[in-house]
Write a protein that holds these residues in place. Sequence first.
Motif, PDB file in Angstrom:
ATOM      1  N   VAL A 107       0.852  -1.189   0.000  1.00 20.21           N
ATOM      2  CA  VAL A 107       0.000   0.000   0.000  1.00 20.21           C
ATOM      3  C   VAL A 107       0.888   1.239   0.000  1.00 20.21           C
ATOM      4  O   VAL A 107       1.775   1.383   0.847  1.00 20.21           O
ATOM      5  N   ILE A 108       0.638   2.125  -0.947  1.00 16.48           N
ATOM      6  CA  ILE A 108       1.455   3.337  -1.111  1.00 16.48           C
ATOM      7  C   ILE A 108       0.546   4.558  -1.033  1.00 16.48           C
ATOM      8  O   ILE A 108      -0.503   4.620  -1.684  1.00 16.48           O
ATOM      9  N   TYR A 109       0.957   5.542  -0.221  1.00 17.28           N
ATOM     10  CA  TYR A 109       0.208   6.799  -0.092  1.00 17.28           C
ATOM     11  C   TYR A 109       0.999   7.936  -0.733  1.00 17.28           C
ATOM     12  O   TYR A 109       2.219   8.032  -0.555  1.00 17.28           O
ATOM     13  N   PRO A 110       0.318   8.820  -1.467  1.00 10.53           N
ATOM     14  CA  PRO A 110       1.015   9.987  -2.021  1.00 10.53           C
ATOM     15  C   PRO A 110       1.280  11.026  -0.942  1.00 10.53           C
ATOM     16  O   PRO A 110       0.600  11.032   0.096  1.00 10.53           O
ATOM     17  N   PRO A 111       2.257  11.903  -1.175  1.00  9.36           N
ATOM     18  CA  PRO A 111       2.437  13.022  -0.235  1.00  9.36           C
ATOM     19  C   PRO A 111       1.175  13.869  -0.211  1.00  9.36           C
ATOM     20  O   PRO A 111       0.493  14.013  -1.222  1.00  9.36           O
ATOM     21  N   CYS A 112       0.860  14.427   0.944  1.00 14.69           N
ATOM     22  CA  CYS A 112      -0.398  15.181   1.019  1.00 14.69           C
ATOM     23  C   CYS A 112      -0.225  16.586   1.593  1.00 14.69           C
ATOM     24  O   CYS A 112      -1.163  17.341   1.646  1.00 14.69           O
ATOM     25  N   ASP A 113       0.960  16.938   2.061  1.00 11.90           N
ATOM     26  CA  ASP A 113       1.139  18.306   2.523  1.00 11.90           C
ATOM     27  C   ASP A 113       2.585  18.727   2.283  1.00 11.90           C
ATOM     28  O   ASP A 113       3.426  17.936   1.870  1.00 11.90           O
ATOM     29  N   GLU A 114       2.865  19.966   2.497  1.00 15.37           N
ATOM     30  CA  GLU A 114       4.188  20.509   2.225  1.00 15.37           C
ATOM     31  C   GLU A 114       4.710  21.273   3.431  1.00 15.37           C
ATOM     32  O   GLU A 114       3.951  21.901   4.166  1.00 15.37           O
ATOM     33  N   ARG A 127       7.695  17.567   0.801  1.00 14.19           N
ATOM     34  CA  ARG A 127       6.348  17.003   0.837  1.00 14.19           C
ATOM     35  C   ARG A 127       6.330  15.818   1.799  1.00 14.19           C
ATOM     36  O   ARG A 127       7.229  14.998   1.808  1.00 14.19           O
ATOM     37  N   ARG A 128       5.299  15.762   2.585  1.00 16.86           N
ATOM     38  CA  ARG A 128       5.187  14.686   3.555  1.00 16.86           C
ATOM     39  C   ARG A 128       3.969  13.819   3.252  1.00 16.86           C
ATOM     40  O   ARG A 128       2.979  14.293   2.721  1.00 16.86           O
ATOM     41  N   ARG A 129       4.059  12.566   3.626  1.00 16.78           N
ATOM     42  CA  ARG A 129       2.908  11.685   3.558  1.00 16.78           C
ATOM     43  C   ARG A 129       2.160  11.775   4.885  1.00 16.78           C
ATOM     44  O   ARG A 129       2.764  11.907   5.945  1.00 16.78           O
ATOM     45  N   VAL A 176       2.283   7.340  -8.257  1.00 17.95           N
ATOM     46  CA  VAL A 176       1.413   7.439  -7.081  1.00 17.95           C
ATOM     47  C   VAL A 176       1.608   8.780  -6.383  1.00 17.95           C
ATOM     48  O   VAL A 176       0.654   9.416  -5.934  1.00 17.95           O
ATOM     49  N   ASP A 177       2.859   9.250  -6.323  1.00 15.51           N
ATOM     50  CA  ASP A 177       3.151  10.515  -5.649  1.00 15.51           C
ATOM     51  C   ASP A 177       2.538  11.720  -6.351  1.00 15.51           C
ATOM     52  O   ASP A 177       2.445  12.804  -5.771  1.00 15.51           O
ATOM     53  N   SER A 178       2.131  11.547  -7.592  1.00 13.65           N
ATOM     54  CA  SER A 178       1.481  12.637  -8.316  1.00 13.65           C
ATOM     55  C   SER A 178      -0.039  12.596  -8.167  1.00 13.65           C
ATOM     56  O   SER A 178      -0.741  13.450  -8.707  1.00 13.65           O
ATOM     57  N   GLN A 179      -0.527  11.592  -7.434  1.00 10.74           N
ATOM     58  CA  GLN A 179      -1.967  11.427  -7.259  1.00 10.74           C
ATOM     59  C   GLN A 179      -2.408  11.936  -5.880  1.00 10.74           C
ATOM     60  O   GLN A 179      -1.601  12.416  -5.089  1.00 10.74           O
TER      61      GLN A 179
END
Length: 377
Positions: A107-114, A127-129, A176-179
């Motif tokens: 399971v991979i999560y994209p970064p969601c904040d900066e 960028r952090r997940r 994934v990181d671009s999603q």
Amino acid sequence: MADLTYLFVQRDLESSVYAAVAKYLQRREDKSWKKVAKDSTRFNLMLGDRNKLPYSKLGQIRGITQVVNYYRGSDIICRKASLVRTLKDYCEKKKLRMFEWMTTSFVIYPPCDEEVKVIGDETLVRRRRSRSDERDQLKKFAEGKPRVTWIAKSSSGAKGDGIRISSDVESLVQMVDSQKKAYVIQQYIDSPLLLSGGRKFDIRCWVLLDATYTIYLYREGVLRTASEEYAPDRLDHLTAHLTNHSLQQELSENFGKYEIGNEMFYDEFDSFLQDNYGVGLDTAILPQIRSIIKSCLGIVQSSLNTTGLDYWSFQLLGFDFMVDSDLKVWLLEVNGAPACAQKLLSGLVQSLVETAIDPVFVPYGRVQHGPNLFDQI
């Protein structure tokens, strides 16, 4: 006997099995079911889209038995990432190896904040997940395995949206990181069982959980077939790899060439197995399917427990499987609100009502239209 009433809340009236259930209840010979207004709290049965159901209406009036067509919490297996996490957590807790019917998955999560930092004249953006994922484990596992093919699927994606197949793990992680949604990256089943014309397929099975959490498997199922010959060396040729109806119909000129609507049913598949492998569907494939369904639903039973609630639940689930060239069955995903092949819809609806609704609200004066095609497993 007083009239039974149902509240119908539905987003997509055309494709819903539950829309067909509502119509079936209204036209049954016993004439015991009546539809009530959407703002009513006095009803026996609530049907509709699982994301739109007004649970606050349940249990407001004492003395009324109420049933809803969805087990709250079933998303733990009905979303791709949640399914993988649920199975992994169970195996880790029980100190078991991962189930052999699930491909290696991460399971991979994209970064969601900066986080922005200014150091002198330089601005640094990191960028952090929002939560830890399994990208490091994926990359470590993939080291030294350049020939392994992977498939990336959005956790909440549908109709083939956002799926990518590649042997380059790093490119999939970057994608994934671009999603904005979680993804599951799984080892691709690159030696699938192929139909005539060298085409892939998957199998959709309908599984019913009744109000007592008894598990039933519908006797009929459908193979959703590809329009093009399987192309292991052309991973970007989606209609050769993905069997989703919407994608096949939109992208392939061969849609419907081999089977009407790219659908093959159990009797034809059984003949294919007998002719080419000397085994039957009932002996080679369905026992594996039943075992996987029982294992999967057994794992989550305590999480879906309705004990102590003021209402009952039932739910129709769509289990999707793939068969490899060794006739081994693999679980692909579980759908919490499955559509049904039009050819099978009327039998499915009648059997669902007789299995999940009639035992709670015993009908009177009813004439059965046909056999009940749900078998307990």
